[in-house]
Scaffold this motif. Structure first.
Motif, PDB file in Angstrom:
ATOM      1  N   GLY A   1      -0.827  -2.603   8.074  1.00  0.00           N
ATOM      2  CA  GLY A   1       0.129  -3.687   8.253  1.00  0.00           C
ATOM      3  C   GLY A   1       1.298  -3.250   9.132  1.00  0.00           C
ATOM      4  O   GLY A   1       2.007  -4.081   9.686  1.00  0.00           O
ATOM      5  N   LYS A   2       1.450  -1.917   9.300  1.00  0.00           N
ATOM      6  CA  LYS A   2       2.577  -1.423  10.109  1.00  0.00           C
ATOM      7  C   LYS A   2       2.093  -0.528  11.251  1.00  0.00           C
ATOM      8  O   LYS A   2       2.892   0.092  11.940  1.00  0.00           O
ATOM      9  CB  LYS A   2       3.549  -0.638   9.221  1.00  0.00           C
TER      10      LYS A   2
ATOM     11  N   THR B   1      -0.214   0.398  14.825  1.00  0.00           N
ATOM     12  CA  THR B   1      -0.543  -0.225  16.117  1.00  0.00           C
ATOM     13  C   THR B   1      -2.010   0.033  16.399  1.00  0.00           C
ATOM     14  O   THR B   1      -2.451   1.183  16.388  1.00  0.00           O
ATOM     15  CB  THR B   1       0.324   0.388  17.245  1.00  0.00           C
ATOM     16  N   LYS B   2      -2.746  -1.042  16.655  1.00  0.00           N
ATOM     17  CA  LYS B   2      -4.194  -0.917  16.883  1.00  0.00           C
ATOM     18  C   LYS B   2      -4.463  -0.068  18.124  1.00  0.00           C
ATOM     19  O   LYS B   2      -3.680  -0.078  19.062  1.00  0.00           O
ATOM     20  CB  LYS B   2      -4.804  -2.304  17.096  1.00  0.00           C
TER      21      LYS B   2
ATOM     22  N   CYS C   1      -8.811  -6.142   2.188  1.00  0.00           N
ATOM     23  CA  CYS C   1      -7.929  -6.671   3.241  1.00  0.00           C
ATOM     24  C   CYS C   1      -8.712  -7.249   4.419  1.00  0.00           C
ATOM     25  O   CYS C   1      -8.190  -8.067   5.154  1.00  0.00           O
ATOM     26  CB  CYS C   1      -7.025  -5.562   3.770  1.00  0.00           C
ATOM     27  N   HIS C   2      -9.935  -6.774   4.625  1.00  0.00           N
ATOM     28  CA  HIS C   2     -10.660  -7.150   5.850  1.00  0.00           C
ATOM     29  C   HIS C   2     -11.710  -8.241   5.667  1.00  0.00           C
ATOM     30  O   HIS C   2     -12.261  -8.717   6.669  1.00  0.00           O
ATOM     31  CB  HIS C   2     -11.288  -5.910   6.499  1.00  0.00           C
TER      32      HIS C   2
ATOM     33  N   ALA D   1      -6.682 -13.047   7.266  1.00  0.00           N
ATOM     34  CA  ALA D   1      -5.552 -13.702   7.919  1.00  0.00           C
ATOM     35  C   ALA D   1      -4.273 -13.467   7.111  1.00  0.00           C
ATOM     36  O   ALA D   1      -3.227 -13.124   7.680  1.00  0.00           O
ATOM     37  CB  ALA D   1      -5.822 -15.194   8.077  1.00  0.00           C
ATOM     38  N   ASP D   2      -4.353 -13.599   5.780  1.00  0.00           N
ATOM     39  CA  ASP D   2      -3.183 -13.377   4.930  1.00  0.00           C
ATOM     40  C   ASP D   2      -2.690 -11.938   5.014  1.00  0.00           C
ATOM     41  O   ASP D   2      -1.504 -11.670   4.916  1.00  0.00           O
ATOM     42  CB  ASP D   2      -3.530 -13.689   3.464  1.00  0.00           C
ATOM     43  N   MET D   3      -3.627 -11.009   5.162  1.00  0.00           N
ATOM     44  CA  MET D   3      -3.262  -9.587   5.209  1.00  0.00           C
ATOM     45  C   MET D   3      -2.909  -9.145   6.634  1.00  0.00           C
ATOM     46  O   MET D   3      -2.585  -7.993   6.855  1.00  0.00           O
ATOM     47  CB  MET D   3      -4.426  -8.725   4.702  1.00  0.00           C
ATOM     48  N   LYS D   4      -3.031 -10.067   7.600  1.00  0.00           N
ATOM     49  CA  LYS D   4      -2.810  -9.766   9.036  1.00  0.00           C
ATOM     50  C   LYS D   4      -3.758  -8.663   9.539  1.00  0.00           C
ATOM     51  O   LYS D   4      -3.432  -7.879  10.420  1.00  0.00           O
ATOM     52  CB  LYS D   4      -1.351  -9.393   9.308  1.00  0.00           C
ATOM     53  N   ALA D   5      -4.936  -8.602   8.916  1.00  0.00           N
ATOM     54  CA  ALA D   5      -5.952  -7.607   9.304  1.00  0.00           C
ATOM     55  C   ALA D   5      -7.041  -8.287  10.133  1.00  0.00           C
ATOM     56  O   ALA D   5      -7.254  -9.493  10.002  1.00  0.00           O
ATOM     57  CB  ALA D   5      -6.561  -6.983   8.051  1.00  0.00           C
ATOM     58  N   THR D   6      -7.721  -7.522  10.981  1.00  0.00           N
ATOM     59  CA  THR D   6      -8.841  -8.084  11.751  1.00  0.00           C
ATOM     60  C   THR D   6      -9.979  -8.399  10.776  1.00  0.00           C
ATOM     61  O   THR D   6     -10.373  -7.532  10.004  1.00  0.00           O
ATOM     62  CB  THR D   6      -9.331  -7.054  12.798  1.00  0.00           C
TER      63      THR D   6
END
Ligand code: HEC
Ligand code: HEC
Length: 200
Positions: free
Chosen positions: A59-60, A62-63, A95-96, A102-107
């Protein structure tokens, strides 16, 4: 042949060094020959660079850029406490999975992980092979079939078999490869749509 080739290499290397000296370029130090800048004759003072995984929490982080289209993306976040994945404990899916991502902001886990690419195969008593109800002579001629599944494929359960954290260490030799991405391939994978690309 092999021996001769390596001799040619050695002789040209020697010629370069001799030419270098003759033109006043000075001597070539042993230390400058290798990628590691330490004595080439001993390993005692030679250690690899420390592996430097991202410490940022999920969540913090950088991909990382994808290496090529449909390469399994590297894990950019910390995986402390998530590995090893166990049958009753797979934090990654928490999370994935597409319904929570989407809620977890994960791909979200892509469609390819909710499919089986294994053809239904049967071997008759006479050794004839049937794939997807069709008798085949040469099994490698068979196009990949996609069977959509309602659940995550069990072949994809062990995420860390293919997705690994990536060390943020600078590579010793820079990478000059530039991948050729189609459409959104640089950001999102599309393997399920292109699974038979290049197959005749
Ligand atoms: C707490 C939620 C969470 C957990 C647990 C988690 N992830 Fe993530 N993951 C994320 C988020 C959010 C991102 C996007 C980057 C970021 O914001 O840190 C991400 C990014 C990624 C990416 C990069 C995706 C891309 O598009 O480049 C991969 C691969 C990945 N995670 C795999 C895993 C695996 C494998 C596990 C289990 C070992 C796991 N994640 C566990 C939330 C999570
Ligand atoms: C057998 C290898 C393999 C396993 C196991 C696997 N993946 Fe993947 N993953 C891939 C590959 C290859 C891609 C890129 C091509 C594609 O779409 O399949 C990918 C893509 C992804 C993406 C990027 C999706 C996008 O739209 O760009 C995410 C997120 C992901 N995987 C998460 C996971 C998680 C979480 C698990 C475990 C539940 C997992 N994967 C298990 C190989 C694997």
């Amino acid at each position: 042949m092999r021996i001769k080739k390596s001799w040619v290499g050695l002789i040209s290397l020697a010629a370069i060094i001799v030419a270098g000296c003759a033109t006043g370029a000075g001597t070539v130090s042993e230390e400058s020959l290798g990628l590691r800048k330490t004595n080439l004759y001993t390993e005692t003072s030679t250690t690899g660079d420390a592996t430097n995984y991202n410490k940022a929490e999920a969540g913090k982080s950088t991909k990382f850029e994808r290496a090529f289209e449909n390469a399994p993306p590297m894990i950019p976040h910390n995986t402390d406490g998530m590995l090893p994945i166990k049958i009753g404990n797979n934090a990654c899916t928490g999370c994935h999975m597409p319904e929570v991502a989407a809620d977890m902001k994960a791909t979200p886990i892509p469609a390819s992980h909710f499919a089986s690419f294994r053809p239904k195969t049967a071997i008759a008593a006479d050794g004839r092979i049937t794939k997807e109800g069709k008798e085949v002579d040469n099994t490698s001629d068979f196009k990949t079939v996609t069977h959509k599944l309602d659940t995550l494929s069990s072949a994809r359960f062990n995420c860390s078999q293919c997705h690994a954290p990536q060390s943020t260490q600078e590579p010793v030799v820079g990478n000059t490869f530039t991948p050729d991405f189609s459409k959104n391939g640089a950001k999102r994978s599309n393997l399920i749509d292109v699974i038979n690309e290049g197959v005749q």
